[in-house]
Design a protein around this motif. Structure first.
Motif, PDB file in Angstrom:
ATOM      1  N   ALA A 142       0.811  -1.216   0.000  1.00 36.79           N
ATOM      2  CA  ALA A 142       0.000   0.000   0.000  1.00 36.79           C
ATOM      3  C   ALA A 142       0.847   1.271   0.000  1.00 36.79           C
ATOM      4  N   GLY A 143       2.171   1.113  -0.010  1.00 30.84           N
ATOM      5  CA  GLY A 143       3.060   2.271  -0.003  1.00 30.84           C
ATOM      6  C   GLY A 143       3.208   2.924   1.360  1.00 30.84           C
ATOM      7  N   GLU A 144       2.753   2.257   2.413  1.00 29.37           N
ATOM      8  CA  GLU A 144       2.849   2.796   3.777  1.00 29.37           C
ATOM      9  C   GLU A 144       4.140   2.299   4.420  1.00 29.37           C
ATOM     10  N   LEU A 145       5.268   2.882   3.998  1.00 31.68           N
ATOM     11  CA  LEU A 145       6.569   2.347   4.383  1.00 31.68           C
ATOM     12  C   LEU A 145       6.862   2.527   5.863  1.00 31.68           C
ATOM     13  N   GLY A 146       6.383   3.621   6.451  1.00 36.42           N
ATOM     14  CA  GLY A 146       6.598   3.808   7.880  1.00 36.42           C
ATOM     15  C   GLY A 146       5.922   2.715   8.690  1.00 36.42           C
ATOM     16  N   ALA A 147       4.661   2.432   8.369  1.00 37.97           N
ATOM     17  CA  ALA A 147       3.937   1.366   9.063  1.00 37.97           C
ATOM     18  C   ALA A 147       4.565   0.009   8.768  1.00 37.97           C
ATOM     19  N   ALA A 148       5.003  -0.187   7.524  1.00 39.90           N
ATOM     20  CA  ALA A 148       5.636  -1.456   7.160  1.00 39.90           C
ATOM     21  C   ALA A 148       6.873  -1.703   8.011  1.00 39.90           C
ATOM     22  N   ARG A 149       7.678  -0.669   8.189  1.00 38.03           N
ATOM     23  CA  ARG A 149       8.894  -0.835   8.984  1.00 38.03           C
ATOM     24  C   ARG A 149       8.558  -1.164  10.432  1.00 38.03           C
ATOM     25  N   GLU A 150       7.517  -0.540  10.969  1.00 37.19           N
ATOM     26  CA  GLU A 150       7.148  -0.805  12.359  1.00 37.19           C
ATOM     27  C   GLU A 150       6.696  -2.251  12.547  1.00 37.19           C
ATOM     28  N   TRP A 151       5.860  -2.756  11.630  1.00 46.01           N
ATOM     29  CA  TRP A 151       5.394  -4.136  11.766  1.00 46.01           C
ATOM     30  C   TRP A 151       6.511  -5.126  11.477  1.00 46.01           C
ATOM     31  N   HIS A 152       7.375  -4.831  10.481  1.00 44.63           N
ATOM     32  CA  HIS A 152       8.544  -5.693  10.254  1.00 44.63           C
ATOM     33  C   HIS A 152       9.408  -5.737  11.505  1.00 44.63           C
ATOM     34  N   ARG A 153       9.545  -4.588  12.164  1.00 42.80           N
ATOM     35  CA  ARG A 153      10.389  -4.534  13.360  1.00 42.80           C
ATOM     36  C   ARG A 153       9.809  -5.426  14.463  1.00 42.80           C
ATOM     37  N   ARG A 154       8.486  -5.393  14.614  1.00 38.58           N
ATOM     38  CA  ARG A 154       7.877  -6.266  15.622  1.00 38.58           C
ATOM     39  C   ARG A 154       8.139  -7.738  15.303  1.00 38.58           C
ATOM     40  N   ALA A 155       7.999  -8.082  14.013  1.00 40.74           N
ATOM     41  CA  ALA A 155       8.244  -9.471  13.618  1.00 40.74           C
ATOM     42  C   ALA A 155       9.715  -9.833  13.817  1.00 40.74           C
ATOM     43  N   ALA A 156      10.597  -8.928  13.428  1.00 36.01           N
ATOM     44  CA  ALA A 156      12.035  -9.191  13.555  1.00 36.01           C
ATOM     45  C   ALA A 156      12.445  -9.301  15.015  1.00 36.01           C
ATOM     46  N   ASP A 157      11.891  -8.447  15.850  1.00 42.27           N
ATOM     47  CA  ASP A 157      12.203  -8.529  17.282  1.00 42.27           C
ATOM     48  C   ASP A 157      11.729  -9.851  17.875  1.00 42.27           C
ATOM     49  N   GLY A 158      10.730 -10.453  17.236  1.00 41.27           N
ATOM     50  CA  GLY A 158      10.248 -11.761  17.670  1.00 41.27           C
ATOM     51  C   GLY A 158      11.012 -12.914  17.055  1.00 41.27           C
ATOM     52  N   GLY A 159      12.039 -12.601  16.263  1.00 42.89           N
ATOM     53  CA  GLY A 159      12.880 -13.651  15.688  1.00 42.89           C
ATOM     54  C   GLY A 159      12.616 -13.973  14.239  1.00 42.89           C
ATOM     55  N   ASP A 160      11.826 -13.156  13.537  1.00 43.62           N
ATOM     56  CA  ASP A 160      11.546 -13.423  12.127  1.00 43.62           C
ATOM     57  C   ASP A 160      12.685 -12.886  11.264  1.00 43.62           C
ATOM     58  N   ALA A 161      13.522 -13.781  10.750  1.00 36.35           N
ATOM     59  CA  ALA A 161      14.701 -13.372   9.974  1.00 36.35           C
ATOM     60  C   ALA A 161      14.302 -12.739   8.649  1.00 36.35           C
ATOM     61  N   ALA A 162      13.200 -13.191   8.057  1.00 34.81           N
ATOM     62  CA  ALA A 162      12.779 -12.623   6.770  1.00 34.81           C
ATOM     63  C   ALA A 162      12.387 -11.159   6.932  1.00 34.81           C
ATOM     64  N   SER A 163      11.739 -10.814   8.036  1.00 33.56           N
ATOM     65  CA  SER A 163      11.388  -9.414   8.261  1.00 33.56           C
ATOM     66  C   SER A 163      12.631  -8.589   8.567  1.00 33.56           C
ATOM     67  N   ALA A 164      13.590  -9.159   9.271  1.00 27.10           N
ATOM     68  CA  ALA A 164      14.850  -8.447   9.497  1.00 27.10           C
ATOM     69  C   ALA A 164      15.542  -8.173   8.159  1.00 27.10           C
TER      70      ALA A 164
END
Length: 461
Positions: A142-164
């Motif tokens: 959707a082009g919402e890069l700020g929100a995308a980074r925040e949700w990727h960060r939550r996933a990455a902090d939980g151990g999701d390597a693909a989001s990192a």
């Protein structure tokens, strides 16, 4: 809440064989937890109809785990409307797994992006790493890069390597190199081979070949073909032909035509003409013109196969290979086929630019190509990007002061200022990500025409 291999600790004790009479009595008396456990016991015995019956009794009594299991039951049996109903019943209580499954069903079966996003947000807020990642990708779309980074960060902090890994690219595209390195390092430590490879490319692009090699080797432990190719180049630069062959062949076995061709070259140097023929032949059959040209040379020089050589020269010439057209014309003339020979000799394809780019420039080009295609974006050829970067590098190398490089190039080449400025803009986007948008495929082709014209004007061959 586990059934049929679902992840998560059960919220009630698992039923055991022999518990049936006790559970049956309690369930019939209205004990929802007993009905849930009885349903699990029937599911373990393969009686899914009975399992459904007792889960419905349990769910009616407020058991969330049974509602979730019923959602799975109906989804597996194609009753999607019922699956939605039961998932909603469990998800509305805050159950993250049910909300995630509901969102996936709504997205993939109904195409309801809006409703799916609501439930992904519910699940992600409740701690679902899977939902956080899917939500991040939806925000990217959707082009919402700020929100995308925040949700990727939550996933990455939980151990999701693909989001990192994705966070690394989002940072890289924004010109935030330190953050890109941080997230790629996190993903690489989590076993994400592509991130280790991207770190290698980044370090190569920033002139740290030793650091790059370490990350290429890390990626190669997961049989990453790009890393194997890069390590082949490193070994070749050191004169270690046997190591170079092993690395290039590993990459070649992944179907990479460039590495099949390079494996062929190394095998020629090692006097293994049979292996060279194999690799040149595979690359040529895949449409690689340079490999077809070299395969033809090898067939003639080593095996005396004039017919095979003529065939592969023709394939390469038709693909635009200048030297193949000239060689084919010569062979046809000798064979007395003067008509076709004259066609090739009179109007051969123009020579292509075969000068190899510096490794740091090809690394930068590969990062740019990966960045633009990672979310089904524009497909940019690494070779084209490297040609743009290499052309600029060669043209400006004589300069000690680059403060007025555009005016210097315009004056020296006689090219139109706007063309040189456009080339400089695209080159800047490649070496300083975030300073300008990535070029489109059409824009890149336009800039390549300018680069080739400038090389001709400046006598760079």
């Amino acid at each position: 809440m586990s059934w049929q291999g679902e992840v998560g600790l059960p919220s009630v004790p698992a039923p055991r064989v022999g518990d049936e009479p006790e559970l049956m009595a309690a369930a019939q008396a209205g004990d929802a937890q007993a009905a849930h456990r009885l349903g699990k016991l029937f599911a373990q015995h393969g009686d899914r109809v009975a399992a459904r019956h007792w889960w419905e009794r349990a769910a009616a009594g407020g058991n969330v785990d049974s509602a979730y299991n019923l959602g799975i039951w109906h989804e597996k049996h194609g009753s999607l409307e019922d699956a939605v109903t039961w998932y909603e019943a469990a998800a509305s209580t805050g159950d993250a797994e049910a909300a995630t499954n509901l969102a996936l069903l709504l997205l993939e079966q109904r195409g309801d992006v809006g409703a799916a996003r609501v439930w992904f947000e519910s699940a992600a807020t409740a701690g679902s790493r899977t939902a956080a990642r899917r939500l991040a990708l939806m925000c990217e779309d959707a082009g919402e890069l700020g929100a995308a980074r925040e949700w990727h960060r939550r996933a990455a902090d939980g151990g999701d390597a693909a989001s990192a890994h994705d966070l690394g690219f989002l940072a890289y595209c924004a010109g935030q190199d330190a953050e890109a390195v941080h997230w790629w390092e996190c993903a690489a430590r989590g076993g994400h081979a592509d991130s280790a490879y991207c770190l290698g490319l980044y370090l190569h692009a920033t002139r740290d070949p030793e650091g790059a090699e370490a990350y290429y080797r890390l990626a190669a432990t997961s049989e990453h073909p790009g890393a194997a190719s890069r390590l082949g180049g490193v070994a070749l630069s050191r004169g270690d032909l046997r190591a170079a062959r092993a690395w290039f062949e590993q990459a070649a076995n992944a179907g990479r035509a460039d590495d099949q061709r390079m494996a062929g070259f190394v095998c020629v140097e090692l006097d293994d003409t049979a292996a060279a023929s194999h690799w040149f032949g595979r690359a040529a059959a895949g449409g690689d013109a340079e490999a077809a040209f070299n395969y033809a040379l090898l067939l003639i020089a080593e095996f005396g196969d004039l017919a095979g050589g003529q065939h592969w020269f023709r394939q390469a010439a038709r693909a635009g290979h200048h030297r193949a057209a000239v060689e084919l014309g010569g062979l046809l003339s000798v064979a007395g086929e003067h008509g076709e020979a004259q066609e090739w000799l009179a109007d051969p394809p123009p020579p292509s630019w075969g000068r190899p780019a510096e490794p740091e420039l090809t690394a930068r080009a590969e990062l740019a190509a990966a960045a633009t295609r990672r979310r089904d974006g524009a497909e940019l050829e690494v070779a084209d990007l490297a040609e743009v970067l290499s052309t600029w590098d060669l043209m400006t190398r004589p300069l000690h002061d680059h403060s007025d490089v555009l005016a210097w190039l315009v004056e020296r080449s006689g090219a139109h200022a706007s063309a040189v400025e456009h080339l400089a803009s695209v080159r800047g986007a490649l070496v300083r990500p975030g300073s300008a948008p990535w070029p489109s495929p059409g824009e890149l082709q336009h800039v390549l025409v300018t680069a080739r014209d400038l090389r001709w004007r400046l006598g760079i061959r």
